[in-house]
Design an enzyme around this catalytic site. Sequence first.
Site, PDB file in Angstrom:
ATOM      1  N   ARG A  16       0.910  -1.089  -0.129  1.00  0.00           N
ATOM      2  CA  ARG A  16      -0.097   0.035   0.057  1.00  0.00           C
ATOM      3  C   ARG A  16       0.776   0.997  -0.114  1.00  0.00           C
ATOM      4  NH1 ARG A  16      -5.122  -0.174   0.922  1.00  0.00           N
ATOM      5  NH2 ARG A  16      -4.807  -2.294   2.171  1.00  0.00           N
ATOM      6  N   GLU A  39       0.812  -7.866  -4.129  1.00  0.00           N
ATOM      7  CA  GLU A  39      -0.579  -6.965  -4.351  1.00  0.00           C
ATOM      8  C   GLU A  39      -0.337  -5.596  -4.051  1.00  0.00           C
ATOM      9  OE1 GLU A  39      -4.146  -6.002  -1.041  1.00  0.00           O
ATOM     10  OE2 GLU A  39      -3.247  -8.264  -1.004  1.00  0.00           O
ATOM     11  N   THR A  68      -7.953  -3.925  -2.429  1.00  0.00           N
ATOM     12  CA  THR A  68      -8.860  -2.865  -2.109  1.00  0.00           C
ATOM     13  C   THR A  68      -9.480  -2.519  -3.594  1.00  0.00           C
ATOM     14  OG1 THR A  68      -7.022  -1.772  -0.723  1.00  0.00           O
ATOM     15  CG2 THR A  68      -9.374  -0.379  -0.963  1.00  0.00           C
ATOM     16  N   LYS A 128      -9.705 -13.887   2.579  1.00  0.00           N
ATOM     17  CA  LYS A 128      -8.811 -12.966   3.360  1.00  0.00           C
ATOM     18  C   LYS A 128      -9.636 -12.751   4.576  1.00  0.00           C
ATOM     19  CE  LYS A 128      -7.669  -8.150   3.110  1.00  0.00           C
ATOM     20  NZ  LYS A 128      -7.630  -7.154   2.217  1.00  0.00           N
ATOM     21  N   GLY A 158      -2.194  -6.787  11.329  1.00  0.00           N
ATOM     22  CA  GLY A 158      -1.530  -7.003  12.539  1.00  0.00           C
ATOM     23  C   GLY A 158      -0.779  -8.080  12.495  1.00  0.00           C
ATOM     24  N   GLY A 178       1.190  -6.328   5.457  1.00  0.00           N
ATOM     25  CA  GLY A 178       0.905  -5.017   5.008  1.00  0.00           C
ATOM     26  C   GLY A 178       2.245  -4.006   5.503  1.00  0.00           C
ATOM     27  N   SER A 179       1.705  -3.023   6.668  1.00  0.00           N
ATOM     28  CA  SER A 179       2.809  -2.132   7.075  1.00  0.00           C
ATOM     29  C   SER A 179       3.936  -2.568   7.945  1.00  0.00           C
ATOM     30  CB  SER A 179       2.106  -1.283   7.857  1.00  0.00           C
ATOM     31  OG  SER A 179       1.457  -1.696   9.065  1.00  0.00           O
TER      32      SER A 179
END
Length: 206
Positions: A16, A39, A68, A128, A158, A178-179
């Site tokens: 992202r 992704e 998304t 997911k 998380g 993700g992050s």
Amino acid sequence: MLKQALAQNGLIAILRGLRPQEAAAVGEVLYAVGFRVIEVPLNSPEPYESIRILRSTLPADCLIGAGTVLTPEQVEQVKAAGGQVIVMPHSDAKVLRAAKAAGLFLSPGVATPTEAFAALAEGADVLKMFPAEQMGPAVVKAWLAVLPAGTVLVPVGGITPDNMQVFVEAGVKGFGLGSGLFKPGMTPEEVAVNAKAYVAAWNALR
């Protein structure tokens, strides 16, 4: 092929905020470490261009997708850019049907057994489980007791190298990262450090 890719390495990179000018370098680092599903969420800058670059840069055994994805029109744009996987935060039947009609792999977001069964009925390849922080391994275990045998649940949200074990013990076959893996502004070298930590944790649990 999505299930096969996840069987090889169950980690999905969620980039992202990725910008096209860094897509090739970040993608190459992730592939080298062992990622086989990448992704680009559509709320990133110029996501279709990043998908194009990743698809043209990386070998064919690495699946490139979009996250998304909210509309059937976006599904068509992802396909036109060379994307192969549609990842959603939700489970809108119109989007699921558009993805299947386009011949793309499909990973909708589900947060209840009702949504999970409905998504599977529409042809979802992988579920997911989002947001994973709200659910945890006890929910995974309960769902897998009633979902069809072979259902692949992928918790997203998380996930760290340290908390993967409890999910794997509950029956999880992969994770969306993700992050904890990538944040906008990170260098490819920084992404590589994070990626290696996740892959090492994943390999230790298999």
